[in-house]
Design a protein around this motif. Structure first.
Motif, short mmCIF file in Angstrom:
data_model
loop_
_atom_site.label_atom_id
_atom_site.label_comp_id
_atom_site.label_asym_id
_atom_site.label_seq_id
_atom_site.Cartn_x
_atom_site.Cartn_y
_atom_site.Cartn_z
N LEU A 68 0.83 -1.21 0.00
CA LEU A 68 0.00 0.00 0.00
C LEU A 68 0.87 1.26 0.00
O LEU A 68 0.50 2.27 -0.61
N PHE A 69 2.00 1.19 0.70
CA PHE A 69 2.95 2.32 0.66
C PHE A 69 3.40 2.57 -0.77
O PHE A 69 3.41 3.72 -1.25
N LEU A 70 3.77 1.51 -1.49
CA LEU A 70 4.17 1.65 -2.89
C LEU A 70 3.03 2.20 -3.73
O LEU A 70 3.23 3.04 -4.61
N ASN A 71 1.81 1.76 -3.42
CA ASN A 71 0.65 2.20 -4.19
C ASN A 71 0.43 3.71 -4.04
O ASN A 71 0.28 4.43 -5.03
N TYR A 72 0.43 4.20 -2.80
CA TYR A 72 0.11 5.61 -2.57
C TYR A 72 1.25 6.54 -2.96
O TYR A 72 1.02 7.66 -3.41
N PHE A 73 2.50 6.08 -2.80
CA PHE A 73 3.62 6.98 -3.05
C PHE A 73 4.13 6.91 -4.50
O PHE A 73 4.85 7.81 -4.93
N TYR A 95 -1.09 -0.95 -12.94
CA TYR A 95 -0.41 -1.27 -11.68
C TYR A 95 -1.37 -1.21 -10.50
O TYR A 95 -1.17 -1.88 -9.50
N THR A 96 -2.43 -0.43 -10.61
CA THR A 96 -3.44 -0.40 -9.56
C THR A 96 -4.10 -1.76 -9.43
O THR A 96 -4.32 -2.27 -8.32
N ARG A 97 -4.41 -2.37 -10.56
CA ARG A 97 -5.01 -3.72 -10.54
C ARG A 97 -4.01 -4.74 -9.99
O ARG A 97 -4.39 -5.66 -9.26
N LEU A 98 -2.74 -4.58 -10.34
CA LEU A 98 -1.72 -5.50 -9.85
C LEU A 98 -1.54 -5.37 -8.34
O LEU A 98 -1.34 -6.37 -7.63
N VAL A 99 -1.60 -4.15 -7.82
CA VAL A 99 -1.51 -3.93 -6.37
C VAL A 99 -2.67 -4.61 -5.66
O VAL A 99 -2.49 -5.28 -4.63
N SER A 100 -3.87 -4.47 -6.20
CA SER A 100 -5.05 -5.11 -5.58
C SER A 100 -4.89 -6.63 -5.55
O SER A 100 -5.19 -7.28 -4.54
N SER A 138 -2.11 -8.35 -5.54
CA SER A 138 -1.05 -8.71 -4.58
C SER A 138 -1.57 -8.66 -3.15
O SER A 138 -1.26 -9.53 -2.33
N ILE A 139 -2.38 -7.65 -2.83
CA ILE A 139 -2.92 -7.53 -1.48
C ILE A 139 -3.85 -8.70 -1.16
O ILE A 139 -3.80 -9.28 -0.07
N TRP A 140 -4.69 -9.06 -2.12
CA TRP A 140 -5.57 -10.22 -1.90
C TRP A 140 -4.78 -11.50 -1.74
O TRP A 140 -5.15 -12.38 -0.95
N ALA A 141 -3.68 -11.65 -2.48
CA ALA A 141 -2.84 -12.85 -2.35
C ALA A 141 -2.22 -12.93 -0.96
O ALA A 141 -2.21 -14.00 -0.33
N LEU A 142 -1.72 -11.82 -0.44
CA LEU A 142 -1.12 -11.82 0.90
C LEU A 142 -2.18 -12.05 1.97
O LEU A 142 -1.91 -12.74 2.97
N ALA A 143 -3.37 -11.49 1.78
CA ALA A 143 -4.45 -11.73 2.74
C ALA A 143 -4.82 -13.21 2.75
O ALA A 143 -5.08 -13.79 3.83
N GLY A 144 -4.81 -13.83 1.57
CA GLY A 144 -5.08 -15.27 1.52
C GLY A 144 -4.03 -16.09 2.24
O GLY A 144 -4.34 -17.05 2.94
N LEU A 145 -2.77 -15.72 2.09
CA LEU A 145 -1.69 -16.41 2.80
C LEU A 145 -1.85 -16.26 4.32
O LEU A 145 -1.61 -17.21 5.07
#
Length: 822
Positions: free
Chosen positions: A244-249, A259-264, A266-273
């Motif tokens: 999220l830091f990378l996303n906002y900055f 890249y916005t879609r890619l960030v989303s 990645s976040i869902w993948a980490l939440a799944g882990l």
């Protein structure tokens, strides 16, 4: 202060020398592995023969219990065995005398109620009261690693513990202070990116505290235990905040949707882990850590390498900030493959994590400072070209005015710039414009002219006032030769053309010049004078226009007319004059043309040729046309009571052609006054029909569907072709008065009028001649079989009431012309 320095020095010494603590022969270290993970301390004591002697470095493997035995070979007093190397798992320390357990200590992050020193620097007594003990250590770790042991006196232990506590306190203090400060900034500035960064700092601090025992000094025991149990989930949560830091900055700031879609994702993948890691055995958590770290790492690489060439400094700063955490994680991975470095992992953790947090905070400071500088720069400069803007021009002119220095302002506008934007895009146009401005600036500098813009006196600044308007300031008294020199440089640079698919779009310039103090004495007035000069077309072969006070007076009058015209519509200051029209063949009254008149209380009589262009340019023409139509049809309703076949002609501006609202208004008024639509003629100028060629065919169809008739006004002054007229099929052609006024004496005009009548009749149109000012012209047009005529010979335009009286007199007259000439 000296105490802090002493503690740090002692701790560093312990860090360096920790793996050489058993160099003396006073102690024997032995180890044995329990692959079954089921042996008890009693079983291990009985199997002392199974131990193998080891030296210094004691390695352990995840998922496999390691037993370590430390036995003294000489009598020493009051010494303890201290475990320097931290592990993520559990330690059981047994004090054994004569084959029996005399004391026992259990160290685990989950048991936060224990004394903090057991978590930070575990120890157990080797010798006390002249009695020596054997120490057995049971190691059960989540990950592979290396254990560091040391034997020291009670005093040395206290000093080492104080050093550890100091380092842990300073490290945690730095983490939480930075997190708190960033959070305050996020709240005060309402910035999501800062809130995410503060949350990341907190997660990193909690995870580090769980590893080195600092959480037991900061949080209540229950909360510290909770953090220790769920530190794997906290680690994955910290990765989410890192993304999220990378996303906002970076991502959001660059407005890149892919890249916005890619960030989303990645976040869902980490939440799944994070969800998957909970029910699984803790020994597998490292795999999930690696997967999460890999997702985060790949996303950073993908985004940053795409931004590298355009934003190199920012990318380098982010990479440096994340480098310590990357190095530490690589060290952890190396440990799992049996590659060890003789450094305490807990200390390494604190050093690298603290360095990482400090570097991220430094990046934040650099980022905000750079952003502030950028905002300040763009407050005074154009974003697309970097040229100083209107504010800078104002400051420069104000400064020159206060110092009473003579100067001249040169404004210019590239005419083809809008065409470039439409055909090649805004970015291409800006890039081309930036190159051109740099080239022009270099050429201007060669002439040694000075421009005051906060730069060196040898630099000539080109100011950008808006999308297509630019300015140059010339110092010194006004000289035509100096202006011509600059105009030549500008024109030569822009007239080279812009490449468009192999073709050159030649760029022309509009240039206006005004001088201080000749034309104005302050910045606003000088800019206004230069803009008025640029709006005036240069005469002859000149490429530029000097400000003229006469043009200024005209401009001021246009402004007054524009402001007074709307009031005139609302207060009924306008009126319609009617100019009679006769059938030339019979001499009977045909109808009238409505002509708009305006008598202003201050401006006097304002002719339509003056206020109609102002109304068109200011947008008031729509209200004006609606007023004319409503007033005209209302008068037509009265006129048909006197003459049932009376026809009224109304003029329509070219701006109104094709406007659907006009059609609706005509339908409503025709029905309201129960008028015959064929007795209403809408006159459109020939130039307006050419300008609206694409929409005129449909518009004429709409008018004809109502029953109205359409006339082309001022015929012969435009550029329409016969084929064009035939296609549109106008009901009437109105010959312009310049061809009619001297038709009795001009052979050229006779030919034009006769040809127009013949052509119109062949096309099925009625011919109307305006400007008949003599009986000879009237008779000549009769010979050409012109259908309808109007002019001063018949009657001047009359106010409505006067026209009604004129019409009442002429209704019973068989031949009006005969009546007028008799």
């Amino acid at each position: 202060m000296w105490l802090y320095v002493k503690n740090i020095a002692l701790f560093c010494m312990l860090l360096i020398c920790s793996y050489g603590s058993f160099a003396s022969q006073n102690y024997i270290i032995e180890q044995v592995s329990d692959t079954s993970n089921q042996l008890t301390i009693d079983s291990i004591i009985d199997r002392s023969a199974s131990f193998t002697q080891t030296k210094g470095e004691i390695r352990f493997v995840k998922g496999e219990t390691l037993w370590i035995k430390v036995a003294s070979v000489s009598e020493l007093a009051n010494e303890s065995l201290v475990v320097l190397g931290s592990i993520e798992g559990t330690l059981k320390l047994y004090q054994v005398a004569s084959g029996k357990v005399a004391a026992y200590k259990f160290v685990s992050p989950e048991l936060a109620h224990l004394a903090p020193n057991l978590h930070i620097l575990p120890s157990i007594t080797l010798s006390a009261d002249n009695q020596s003990y054997d120490v057995y250590i049971k190691v059960q770790a989540k990950y592979s690693g290396m254990l560091s042991l040391s034997v020291m006196s009670l005093e040395q232990y206290r000093e080492a513990l104080n050093s550890r506590l100091f380092i842990a306190g300073v490290s945690s203090g730095i983490h939480y202070f930075i997190a708190f400060f960033v959070l305050l900034m996020a709240i005060s500035q309402s910035r999501k990116g800062l809130a995410v960064l503060a949350a990341y700092f907190v997660c990193v601090s909690i995870q580090t505290g769980a590893y080195n025992g600092a959480n037991n000094l900061i949080f209540p025991s229950e909360l510290a235990s909770y953090f220790a149990v769920y530190q794997s989930q906290i680690y994955l949560l910290s990765l989410i905040f890192a993304i999220l830091f990378l996303n906002y900055f970076v991502v959001v700031k660059r407005c890149d949707p892919k890249y916005t879609r890619l960030v989303s994702a990645s976040i869902w993948a980490l939440a799944g882990l994070a969800v998957l890691i909970s029910p699984l055995n803790a020994q597998h958590s490292l795999v999930f850590h690696l997967l999460g770290s890999l997702i985060c790492f790949l996303l950073y690489i993908l985004v940053l390498q795409n931004q590298f060439y355009e934003h190199k400094r920012e990318v380098v700063a982010i990479v440096i900030a994340w480098l310590p955490i990357f190095i530490f994680k690589m060290y952890v991975v190396m440990n799992q493959f049996g590659m060890y470095v003789s450094i305490d992992p807990s200390v390494l953790n604190q050093v690298f994590i603290t360095l990482h947090v400090v570097l991220l905070a430094a990046y934040l400071y650099w980022h905000d400072k750079n952003k502030k500088k950028q905002l300040l720069f763009y407050a005074t400069h154009d974003k697309d070209t970097g040229a100083p803007n209107r504010y800078m021009l104002q400051q420069s002119l104000d400064g020159l005015g206060k110092s009473q220095k003579d100067h001249t302002l040169l404004l210019f506008r590239p005419l083809v710039l809008q065409t470039i934007r439409l055909n090649m895009g805004w970015s291409y146009a800006n890039a081309h414009l930036k190159k051109l401005l740099m080239k022009v600036g270099e050429q201007l500098n060669t002439y040694g002219n000075t421009v005051i813009a906060g730069h060196d006196n040898v630099h000539t600044a080109i100011y950008r006032l808006d999308d297509s308007l630019f300015a140059i300031v010339l110092l010194g008294k006004f000289e035509l030769s100096q202006v011509e020199q600059f105009v030549c440089v500008l024109s030569a640079s822009f007239e080279e053309g812009v490449d468009f698919g192999g073709d050159l779009l030649v760029d022309q310039l509009e240039i206006g010049v005004a001088s201080n103090p000749i034309h104005a004495t302050n910045a606003d007035s000088l800019i206004q004078c230069a803009m008025q000069a640029m709006a005036a077309k240069p005469a002859g072969t000149h490429k530029w226009q000097l400000f003229d006070f006469g043009n200024s007076i005209v401009s001021q009058r246009r402004i007054k007319i524009a402001s007074a015209l709307k009031v005139a519509i609302e207060r009924e200051q306008l009126s319609l004059y009617l100019q009679p029209q006769l059938r030339l063949g019979t001499g009977r009254v045909y109808g009238a043309e409505a002509l708009l008149r305006w008598h202003h209380p201050e401006l006097g009589v304002v002719p339509p040729s003056e206020f109609i262009p102002v109304a068109e340019s200011s947008g008031i023409i729509y209200e004006l046309t609606e007023w004319v139509i409503e007033t005209g049809l209302k008068q037509q309703a009265e006129l048909v009571q006197l003459l049932p076949d009376h026809t009224l002609s109304l003029n329509i501006s070219g701006k109104d052609v094709g406007r659907k609202e006009l059609t609706v208004q005509l339908i409503e008024l025709v029905n309201q006054y129960t008028l015959v639509p064929t007795q209403i003629v809408l006159e459109v100028t020939e130039s307006a029909t050419v300008e609206n060629e694409n929409t005129l065919f449909d518009t004429l169809g709409d008018y004809r569907s109502i029953g109205l008739r359409v006339a082309i006004d001022d015929f012969g002054t435009g550029y329409s072709s016969l084929a064009y007229l035939s296609q549109l099929g106008f009901d009437k052609l109105k010959i312009d008065k310049r061809f009619v006024m001297d038709v009795e004496s001009s052979r050229t005009n006779q030919t034009i009028c006769k040809a127009t009548c013949d052509m119109a009749h062949s096309l099925g149109s009625v011919v109307v001649a305006e400007g008949i000012e003599s009986e000879q012209s009237y008779r000549q047009l009769q010979q050409y079989q012109c259908d309808i005529g109007q002019g001063y010979f018949i009657s001047r335009p009359l106010p409505f009431e006067d026209y009604k009286k004129w019409l009442h007199r002429m209704i019973e007259v068989e031949d009006v012309i005969h009546y007028l000439t008799s």
